[in-house]
Motif scaffolding. Structure first.
Motif, mmCIF file in Angstrom:
data_model
loop_
_atom_site.group_PDB
_atom_site.id
_atom_site.type_symbol
_atom_site.label_atom_id
_atom_site.label_comp_id
_atom_site.label_asym_id
_atom_site.label_seq_id
_atom_site.Cartn_x
_atom_site.Cartn_y
_atom_site.Cartn_z
ATOM 1 N N ARG A 21 -23.693 2.944 29.780
ATOM 2 C CA ARG A 21 -24.724 3.549 29.539
ATOM 3 C C ARG A 21 -26.262 3.325 31.074
ATOM 4 O O ARG A 21 -25.843 2.537 31.233
ATOM 5 C CB ARG A 21 -25.483 2.926 27.972
ATOM 6 C CG ARG A 21 -25.419 2.914 26.956
ATOM 7 C CD ARG A 21 -26.055 3.076 26.092
ATOM 8 N NE ARG A 21 -26.283 1.809 25.555
ATOM 9 C CZ ARG A 21 -25.515 0.597 25.363
ATOM 10 N NH1 ARG A 21 -24.535 1.476 24.179
ATOM 11 N NH2 ARG A 21 -26.396 -0.507 25.522
ATOM 12 N N VAL A 22 -26.476 4.866 31.040
ATOM 13 C CA VAL A 22 -27.325 4.737 31.920
ATOM 14 C C VAL A 22 -28.737 4.261 31.697
ATOM 15 O O VAL A 22 -29.347 4.437 30.748
ATOM 16 C CB VAL A 22 -27.863 6.457 32.708
ATOM 17 C CG1 VAL A 22 -28.904 6.008 33.853
ATOM 18 C CG2 VAL A 22 -26.626 6.763 33.057
ATOM 19 N N ALA A 23 -28.971 2.915 32.909
ATOM 20 C CA ALA A 23 -30.418 2.469 32.359
ATOM 21 C C ALA A 23 -32.114 3.088 31.847
ATOM 22 O O ALA A 23 -31.589 4.012 32.648
ATOM 23 C CB ALA A 23 -30.242 1.010 33.491
ATOM 24 N N PRO A 24 -32.724 1.869 30.681
ATOM 25 C CA PRO A 24 -34.063 3.692 31.020
ATOM 26 C C PRO A 24 -34.756 3.553 32.696
ATOM 27 O O PRO A 24 -35.134 4.598 32.721
ATOM 28 C CB PRO A 24 -34.751 2.604 30.114
ATOM 29 C CG PRO A 24 -33.343 2.050 28.766
ATOM 30 C CD PRO A 24 -32.451 1.735 30.620
ATOM 31 N N VAL A 25 -34.689 2.807 33.446
ATOM 32 C CA VAL A 25 -35.375 3.030 34.495
ATOM 33 C C VAL A 25 -34.550 3.856 34.979
ATOM 34 O O VAL A 25 -35.565 4.316 36.231
ATOM 35 C CB VAL A 25 -35.302 1.186 35.432
ATOM 36 C CG1 VAL A 25 -34.107 1.274 35.772
ATOM 37 C CG2 VAL A 25 -36.485 1.275 36.204
ATOM 38 N N VAL A 26 -33.085 3.867 35.338
ATOM 39 C CA VAL A 26 -32.542 5.329 35.772
ATOM 40 C C VAL A 26 -33.653 6.484 35.385
ATOM 41 O O VAL A 26 -33.930 7.243 36.180
ATOM 42 C CB VAL A 26 -31.254 5.144 35.647
ATOM 43 C CG1 VAL A 26 -30.835 6.216 36.599
ATOM 44 C CG2 VAL A 26 -30.586 3.747 36.949
ATOM 45 N N LEU A 27 -33.443 6.214 34.029
ATOM 46 C CA LEU A 27 -33.667 8.127 33.886
ATOM 47 C C LEU A 27 -35.711 8.283 33.767
ATOM 48 O O LEU A 27 -35.864 9.270 34.524
ATOM 49 C CB LEU A 27 -33.701 7.662 32.085
ATOM 50 C CG LEU A 27 -32.156 7.822 31.992
ATOM 51 C CD1 LEU A 27 -32.099 7.357 30.031
ATOM 52 C CD2 LEU A 27 -31.218 9.174 32.274
ATOM 53 N N VAL A 28 -36.094 7.476 34.129
ATOM 54 C CA VAL A 28 -37.790 7.801 33.771
ATOM 55 C C VAL A 28 -37.617 7.632 36.079
ATOM 56 O O VAL A 28 -38.990 8.832 36.201
ATOM 57 C CB VAL A 28 -39.021 6.075 33.780
ATOM 58 C CG1 VAL A 28 -39.947 6.305 34.299
ATOM 59 C CG2 VAL A 28 -38.864 5.968 32.650
ATOM 60 N N LEU A 29 -37.173 7.199 36.193
ATOM 61 C CA LEU A 29 -37.288 7.284 38.441
ATOM 62 C C LEU A 29 -36.710 8.538 38.007
ATOM 63 O O LEU A 29 -36.710 9.112 39.020
ATOM 64 C CB LEU A 29 -36.828 6.325 38.819
ATOM 65 C CG LEU A 29 -36.949 4.476 39.655
ATOM 66 C CD1 LEU A 29 -35.619 4.098 39.493
ATOM 67 C CD2 LEU A 29 -38.034 4.714 40.036
ATOM 68 N N GLY A 30 -35.869 9.029 38.180
ATOM 69 C CA GLY A 30 -35.559 10.655 37.950
ATOM 70 C C GLY A 30 -36.246 11.588 37.853
ATOM 71 O O GLY A 30 -36.306 12.301 38.103
ATOM 72 N N THR A 31 -37.442 10.650 36.401
ATOM 73 C CA THR A 31 -38.153 11.821 35.618
ATOM 74 C C THR A 31 -39.426 12.193 36.901
ATOM 75 O O THR A 31 -40.086 13.518 37.583
ATOM 76 C CB THR A 31 -38.701 11.336 34.825
ATOM 77 O OG1 THR A 31 -38.122 11.370 33.912
ATOM 78 C CG2 THR A 31 -40.272 12.358 34.256
ATOM 79 N N VAL A 32 -39.418 10.463 37.508
ATOM 80 C CA VAL A 32 -40.358 10.942 38.608
ATOM 81 C C VAL A 32 -39.822 12.150 39.750
ATOM 82 O O VAL A 32 -40.961 12.168 40.531
ATOM 83 C CB VAL A 32 -41.303 8.967 39.633
ATOM 84 C CG1 VAL A 32 -41.709 9.380 40.724
ATOM 85 C CG2 VAL A 32 -41.599 8.711 38.247
ATOM 86 N N SER A 33 -39.010 11.119 39.974
ATOM 87 C CA SER A 33 -38.266 12.316 41.383
ATOM 88 C C SER A 33 -38.291 14.064 40.899
ATOM 89 O O SER A 33 -38.281 14.654 41.636
ATOM 90 C CB SER A 33 -36.830 11.574 41.259
ATOM 91 O OG SER A 33 -37.185 10.117 41.957
ATOM 92 N N LEU A 34 -37.739 13.864 40.127
ATOM 93 C CA LEU A 34 -37.553 15.472 39.154
ATOM 94 C C LEU A 34 -39.138 16.388 39.714
ATOM 95 O O LEU A 34 -39.240 17.127 40.364
ATOM 96 C CB LEU A 34 -37.988 16.102 37.620
ATOM 97 C CG LEU A 34 -37.593 16.878 37.361
ATOM 98 C CD1 LEU A 34 -36.350 16.971 36.332
ATOM 99 C CD2 LEU A 34 -38.701 18.051 36.624
ATOM 100 N N ILE A 35 -40.572 14.961 38.855
ATOM 101 C CA ILE A 35 -41.695 15.997 39.118
ATOM 102 C C ILE A 35 -41.921 16.253 41.053
ATOM 103 O O ILE A 35 -42.358 17.338 41.540
ATOM 104 C CB ILE A 35 -42.713 15.291 38.829
ATOM 105 C CG1 ILE A 35 -42.375 15.482 36.990
ATOM 106 C CG2 ILE A 35 -43.933 15.457 38.792
ATOM 107 C CD1 ILE A 35 -43.049 14.026 36.133
ATOM 108 N N THR A 36 -41.738 15.012 41.285
ATOM 109 C CA THR A 36 -41.973 14.901 42.576
ATOM 110 C C THR A 36 -41.343 16.204 44.069
ATOM 111 O O THR A 36 -41.341 17.043 44.975
ATOM 112 C CB THR A 36 -41.388 13.371 43.204
ATOM 113 O OG1 THR A 36 -41.896 12.603 42.500
ATOM 114 C CG2 THR A 36 -41.639 12.956 45.040
ATOM 115 N N ASP A 37 -40.298 16.117 43.682
ATOM 116 C CA ASP A 37 -39.567 16.933 44.299
ATOM 117 C C ASP A 37 -39.557 18.523 43.905
ATOM 118 O O ASP A 37 -39.814 19.647 44.583
ATOM 119 C CB ASP A 37 -37.805 17.105 44.094
ATOM 120 C CG ASP A 37 -36.412 16.619 45.294
ATOM 121 O OD1 ASP A 37 -36.730 15.679 45.445
ATOM 122 O OD2 ASP A 37 -35.821 17.631 45.316
#
Length: 443
Positions: A21-37
């Motif tokens: 399973r992908v850790a929750p922090v990976v998903l949150v950091l992915g969301t931050v990167s999505l918005i920033t990108d």
């Protein structure tokens, strides 16, 4: 100095269950990167055309500025990675980086000369350099070594979703707004602030027990990834204040360069980066070769991002399964094929989709696979520093490539410049394949 067999997962770790399973922090950091990108790619999508068409930059001038845009972060990555390890707070350093990049976006509205614009872009890239290694360290430290490729693939897929939405937003703004470029820069600043808020509110500030520790240590525990003790990069046996770990010292971070496998990764990343033409040049070449109108230029990054999005997770999982060296080198073969199409393919309707597909495959097979390969090489307390060393070597090489390619385009034309890069990439890929060969030459 092996990139495959040592980093491939053991059989015991490949089953289904919590380790996959992908850790929750990976998903949150992915969301931050999505918005920033979304914010960053809005600017990146219009910048080449804005500089060349609106401000009248030559290919050499654009190459220099593009080198600054992509190269300044390389020097800062070392600082960001070391400070994140030293203060043992990766979120703090990542937050400073995201915040600085957000502050620079409104300043683009005031930049009209190459000096001012170069300064603003350098500061924005400084923010990127500060955040990259700490962010990737948080991903790496929250994921078992056997699943590093998958975790980075998920993050890069979310990041690339933002890379798709950014150019699309820029395209719509340019069509709707009278003063299109200023509107793009203004909206980009607002979106960047939102990304910082998500990081501050939802990313945990301190790392707890890592899944790597929970499942019994790194995959290649049979061979220590780094020497421990005061003399080695691990350096964790010295008592610190109140019995805790002491701050990481600069010499401990530099001692990572004594690890043969890390030197091999950093050297090959730099070697291949010297022949990796920047995205902006690829899109400018494709526009000329395929006869694409300027109004459609901002949509070209969407093609790359769409393929990257589709293949990031499968490529990461494949790298975990068959070896990261194989996938990493295959990505560069795809980039070489894209260069060949730009050089010799006729200007047919399929040229643009084919080049963009190969470009996206290249990123899917390399962008997350390279940091994933470091999981079994660098000790946890120096993970951000190790990521920064490899990332810096690659980014500095690409900075040099931008300068050289822009100069070659100005002097000899775009065709000879790209042909030189293609020949160099072929030679460098062959060398990297030998340096990163697996034990016993089995793969």
């Amino acid at each position: 100095m092996y990139l495959t067999d040592r980093s491939a997962p053991a059989r015991a770790d490949t089953g289904r269950g919590p380790a996959r399973r992908v850790a929750p922090v990976v998903l949150v950091l992915g969301t931050v990167s999505l918005i920033t990108d979304i914010s960053s790619e809005m600017v990146t999508a219009v910048l080449p055309l804005y500089l060349v068409s609106q401000l009248g930059f030559s290919p050499l001038g654009f190459g220099a500025l593009d080198g600054v845009y992509n190269g300044v972060s390389a020097l800062v990555q070392l600082t960001g990675g070391h400070l994140a390890d030293r203060v043992r707070n990766h979120k703090l350093m990542a937050g400073l980086g995201y915040g600085l990049s957000a502050l620079c976006k409104p300043l683009l509205l005031l930049a009209g000369s190459i000096g001012t614009l170069g300064t603003v872009l350098a500061l924005e890239r400084t923010g990127k350099g500060l955040r990259t290694a700490p962010r990737d360290a948080m991903i790496s430290l929250s994921t078992p070594a056997a699943n590093q490729g998958r975790a980075f693939g998920v993050h890069r897929a979310m990041d690339t979703t933002g890379a798709m939405l950014g150019p699309l937003a820029a395209f719509l703004i340019l069509r709707a707004a009278a003063d299109g470029y200023d509107a793009v820069f203004g909206v980009s600043a607002c979106v960047a602030v939102l990304g910082v808020l998500v990081l501050v509110l939802f990313v945990p500030g301190r790392r707890r027990e890592t899944p790597t520790e929970a499942v019994g240590g790194p995959v290649d525990a049979g061979e220590p990834s780094a020497p421990d003790g005061p003399g080695g990069p691990g350096g964790t046996d010295r008592p610190g204040p109140q019995g805790g770990r002491p701050p990481v010292r600069v010499r401990e971070a530099l001692a990572l360069l004594r690890l043969p496998r890390l030197r091999a990764l950093a050297g090959c990343a730099a070697l291949l980066g010297l022949t990796t033409v920047s995205d902006a040049f690829v899109y400018l070449l494709l526009q000329r070769r395929a006869g694409i109108g300027e109004q459609w230029f901002t949509l070209l990054p969407l093609g790359t991002a769409a393929v990257f999005l589709l293949l990031a997770v499968p490529a990461g999982a494949l790298a975990d399964r068959i070896g990261r060296r194989t996938v990493f080198l295959a990505g560069h073969v795809g980039l070489l094929a894209a260069y060949a199409l730009l050089l010799w393919a006729p200007a047919t309707p399929v040229l643009a989709p084919a080049v963009l597909a190969l470009h996206g495959m290249f990123y899917a097979a390399t962008d997350g696979v390279l940091p994933a390969a470091l999981a079994g090489v660098v000790p946890e307390e120096l993970r951000a520093s190790g990521l920064a060393i490899v990332g810096t070597s690659q980014a500095l090489a690409r900075f040099c490539c931008s300068l050289a390619f822009g100069a070659a385009w100005t002097v000899w034309g775009d065709g000879p410049a790209l042909a030189g890069s293609a020949v160099g990439l072929l030679a460098c890929a062959a060398v990297a394949g030998l340096v990163l060969r697996p034990a016993g030459g089995t793969r």
